[in-house]
Design an enzyme around this catalytic site. Structure first.
Site, mmCIF file in Angstrom:
data_model
loop_
_atom_site.group_PDB
_atom_site.id
_atom_site.type_symbol
_atom_site.label_atom_id
_atom_site.label_comp_id
_atom_site.label_asym_id
_atom_site.label_seq_id
_atom_site.Cartn_x
_atom_site.Cartn_y
_atom_site.Cartn_z
ATOM 1 N N LYS A 119 0.807 -1.214 0.000
ATOM 2 C CA LYS A 119 0.000 0.000 0.000
ATOM 3 C C LYS A 119 0.845 1.271 0.000
ATOM 4 O O LYS A 119 0.473 2.281 -0.610
ATOM 5 C CB LYS A 119 -0.941 -0.014 1.203
ATOM 6 C CG LYS A 119 -1.987 -1.117 1.180
ATOM 7 C CD LYS A 119 -2.884 -1.045 2.400
ATOM 8 C CE LYS A 119 -3.956 -2.139 2.394
ATOM 9 N NZ LYS A 119 -3.404 -3.469 2.557
ATOM 10 N N GLU A 203 -2.326 6.607 8.324
ATOM 11 C CA GLU A 203 -3.101 7.562 7.544
ATOM 12 C C GLU A 203 -4.087 8.319 8.432
ATOM 13 O O GLU A 203 -4.476 7.848 9.507
ATOM 14 C CB GLU A 203 -3.902 6.842 6.461
ATOM 15 C CG GLU A 203 -3.059 6.237 5.374
ATOM 16 C CD GLU A 203 -3.901 5.579 4.295
ATOM 17 O OE1 GLU A 203 -3.356 5.359 3.208
ATOM 18 O OE2 GLU A 203 -5.075 5.282 4.543
ATOM 19 N N HIS A 238 -13.931 -4.130 9.449
ATOM 20 C CA HIS A 238 -13.280 -3.895 8.154
ATOM 21 C C HIS A 238 -13.537 -4.997 7.132
ATOM 22 O O HIS A 238 -12.904 -5.024 6.087
ATOM 23 C CB HIS A 238 -11.763 -3.677 8.323
ATOM 24 C CG HIS A 238 -11.420 -2.608 9.309
ATOM 25 N ND1 HIS A 238 -11.668 -1.269 9.064
ATOM 26 C CD2 HIS A 238 -10.881 -2.658 10.554
ATOM 27 C CE1 HIS A 238 -11.282 -0.551 10.109
ATOM 28 N NE2 HIS A 238 -10.794 -1.357 11.026
ATOM 29 N N ARG A 300 -7.006 -8.482 -8.630
ATOM 30 C CA ARG A 300 -7.689 -9.767 -8.787
ATOM 31 C C ARG A 300 -9.179 -9.510 -8.953
ATOM 32 O O ARG A 300 -9.634 -8.374 -8.898
ATOM 33 C CB ARG A 300 -7.476 -10.633 -7.537
ATOM 34 C CG ARG A 300 -7.858 -9.903 -6.250
ATOM 35 C CD ARG A 300 -7.851 -10.790 -5.035
ATOM 36 N NE ARG A 300 -7.950 -10.041 -3.795
ATOM 37 C CZ ARG A 300 -9.059 -9.528 -3.302
ATOM 38 N NH1 ARG A 300 -10.198 -9.658 -3.957
ATOM 39 N NH2 ARG A 300 -9.067 -8.873 -2.149
#
Length: 626
Positions: A119, A203, A238, A300
């Site tokens: 990421k 973040e 999540h 994917r």
């Protein structure tokens, strides 16, 4: 049309393996399944033309063993390998090994996977490509003091995220600087266990976030198209629960901008095949292009791809196979359009009334109905194993409008009949019928805020007791007619029966007419099971009680089969109420077991790394004397 391959190996299991097999068969492509010990009799094995055993039940020794999968492809003459999602689908080393063996990998190049797989690096690349990213720290430094300082610069609350993998693993929200060190350690440990990489990024946490993602598709000729967006904001821990397409509240100008950004992102890595660009939107003022930020790319096929297929009429698996064989994308951008609305819900083997603990065991009764589009990899008589993801099926509905799709999917969830495994079907229906969901007042905290209203009690109400009695009496009066075990209710005679539910025993008189007409169920010599509103209620017949006696108040029982991955106490230790004693891992989820009160650990039978069975006594805490 000539099929792109004559034989395809599916390097996966469950519903996605079955999904790929269906398209391959329609295209005239022979299929090869692989299976572990636990999946020897699985549906995907039954559906494939051939099947190869690749090892023990643990994924590391079977579905994650690339060498065994490649060997199976070579032994059966398969020309290509489709990875599905999860397992090896985003492993660039596996892609290279497949190609080195002279086989085709149905998916992007190893370089594209590497570029988007971490990421932090992906976000730096996206910034260069002009794609907006969430403010945060995406650098290489991993020292606690550095990351804590960056969190202070960004401003709390922040989100710690594993740079590898997904699915919420290795992710922690941190509200204050005081909590940062412990949250970082937990995120790193979880990331290391799940992905073999404990590096994280930090973040800014967006307070009113919506999860918006764009389906993209590229080919070897350099073409890239998008197939519009999906909204995946309804999540728990999540993990996505409900996904829909198109995103409610998305205006055409914002759609055009976000989809164009997704295409730029895919072109930046010369992307081929199916991929998803995931964005986080600050929805505090509605969906606006200036408040939508790149999160990551999934290189994917996504679990939620059926909703895109439903609104576009495209078979994404067919596109994958054709593009992998060197063909161009079948449609151009101006040939793609949105038709209606589609919603998908993930039906999980879990018990919402017990904190969503995983539910494993046999599927003695399994009926998810015939309405809508049902994607599953199990059938009646199969086992839900603790080794793999707890998703039992995907329930998908399409409607001309969003309201139509919501109503259809809620009715599908209501009609789910599964026993003795518990599911979240009633929880799904409650989410769909929530007024804020119907009005599209969505963000990723929706479920967490409303959890008490969305989770049904597992205690039967009076109409369910009455219906159970009616079913028993009806079954007994019709036994001589050789009726099937499952039925819909008709009015039985006025008789009584003795029933017990978790120790609550009653003698119930059958009603003159149906007590609860929406219910279905079955009766056997030991019990009666009633299905209503997506839930199952199992009553013992003849006041047999609730089974095994519960352990003492201080006994800590394993809530499900799993592996002890952290052990925080030893015999003789003093503990306080709520203190973590150990962590149990099952179905890719961590579950902390805590002390019920202040006391002393007087018995400890668990060991770190050990496997435990459901309801095993792991330790005993003796309360402090008053």
């Amino acid at each position: 049309m000539t099929p792109p391959f004559s034989k395809l190996l599916i390097a996966n299991r469950g519903e996605i393996a079955c999904r790929i097999i269906r398209t391959a068969k329609r295209m005239g492509v022979k299929t090869v399944a692989v299976y572990s010990d636990a999946d020897r009799n699985a549906l995907h094995v039954e559906m494939a033309d051939e099947a190869v055993h690749i090892g023990p039940s643990a994924p590391a020794e079977s579905y994650l063993d690339g060498a065994k999968i490649i060997a199976a492809a070579q032994a059966t003459g398969a020309q290509a390998i489709h990875p599905g999602y999860g397992f090896l689908s985003e492993n660039p080393d596996f892609v290279e090994a497949v190609e080195k063996a002279g086989l085709t990998f149905v998916g992007p190049s190893s370089s594209a996977i590497r570029a988007m797989g971490l990421k932090d690096a992906a976000k730096r690349l996206m910034e260069q490509a002009g794609v907006p990213v969430v403010p945060g720290y995406h650098g290489e430094a991993q020292e606690v003091v550095v990351l804590a300082a960056k969190a202070n610069e960004i401003g709390y609350p922040v989100l710690i995220k594993a740079r590898a993998g997904g699915g919420g693993k290795g992710m922690r929200k941190v509200d204050t600087a005081k909590e940062f060190k412990d949250a970082l350690a937990a995120a790193k440990r979880e990331a290391k266990s799940a992905f073999g990489d404990d590096k994280v990024l930090v973040e800014k946490f967006i307070a009113s976030p919506r999860h918006i993602e764009v389906q993209v598709f590229g080919d070897s000729q350099g073409n890239v198209v998008h197939l519009f967006e999906r909204d995946c904001s309804l999540q728990r821990r999540h993990q996505k629960v409900i996904e829909e397409a198109p995103a409610p509240g998305m205006d055409e100008a914002t759609r055009e901008e976000i989809c164009a950004a997704a295409v730029r992102a895919a072109k930046a890595v010369d992307y081929e095949g199916a991929g998803t660009i995931e964005f986080i939107a600050d929805a505090s003022e509605g969906l606006r292009a200036t408040h939508i930020f790149f999160m990551e790319m999934n290189t994917r096929l996504q679990v939620e791809h059926p909703v895109t297929e439903e609104i576009t009429g495209v078979d994404l698996v067919e596109w994958q196979l054709r593009v992998a064989a060197g063909e161009p994308i079948p449609l151009k951008q101006d040939q793609l359009f949105i038709d209606g609305h589609a919603i998908e819900a993930r039906l999980y083997a879990e018990d919402p009334s017990s904190g969503f603990l995983p539910s494993t065991g046999p599927l003695d009764h399994f009926d998810v109905g015939l309405r809508g589009r049902i994607e599953t990899g199990v059938e009646e008589g199969d086992q839900i194993s603790p080794f793999y993801d707890p998703m039992v099926a995907k329930l998908v509905a399409w409607g001309e409008t969003r309201d139509d799709a919501i109503e259809q999917l809620a009715e599908i969830a209501d009609g789910v009949e599964i026993w003795p495994v518990r599911t979240n079907a009633a929880f799904i229906a409650n989410c769909l019928r929530d007024e804020d969901f119907e009005d599209a007042n969505l963000d990723t905290g929706f479920i967490e805020r409303k959890i008490d209203d969305l989770v049904e009690s597992d205690e039967p109400y009076e109409a369910i007791w009455q219906t159970a009695a009616d079913f028993v009496v009806l079954a007994e009066t019709e036994a001589h007619e050789d009726q099937p075990a499952g039925f819909r209710l008709n009015a039985p005679g006025r008789l009584t029966t003795s029933l017990s539910f978790k120790g609550d025993s009653r003698v119930v008189a059958a009603a003159e007419g149906p007590a609860f007409e929406a219910a279905t169920g079955f009766v056997d010599p030991d019990r009666v099971v009633v299905f209503a509103d997506g839930m199952s209620f199992a009553f013992d017949r003849g006041s047999r009680g609730s089974g095994a006696a519960a352990a003492g108040d201080g006994a800590i029982l394993a809530p499900m089969p799993g592996k002890v991955i952290a052990l925080d106490v030893a015999e003789g230790d003093s503990v306080t109420a709520g203190q973590r004693l150990m962590v149990l891992e099952a179905m890719k989820m961590e579950h902390s077991l805590t002390a019920p009160f202040d006391g002393t650990v007087t018995q400890l039978s668990a060991s770190e790394g050990g496997q435990v069975q459901v309801e095993a006594v792991l330790c005993v805490v003796e309360p402090d004397a008053d």
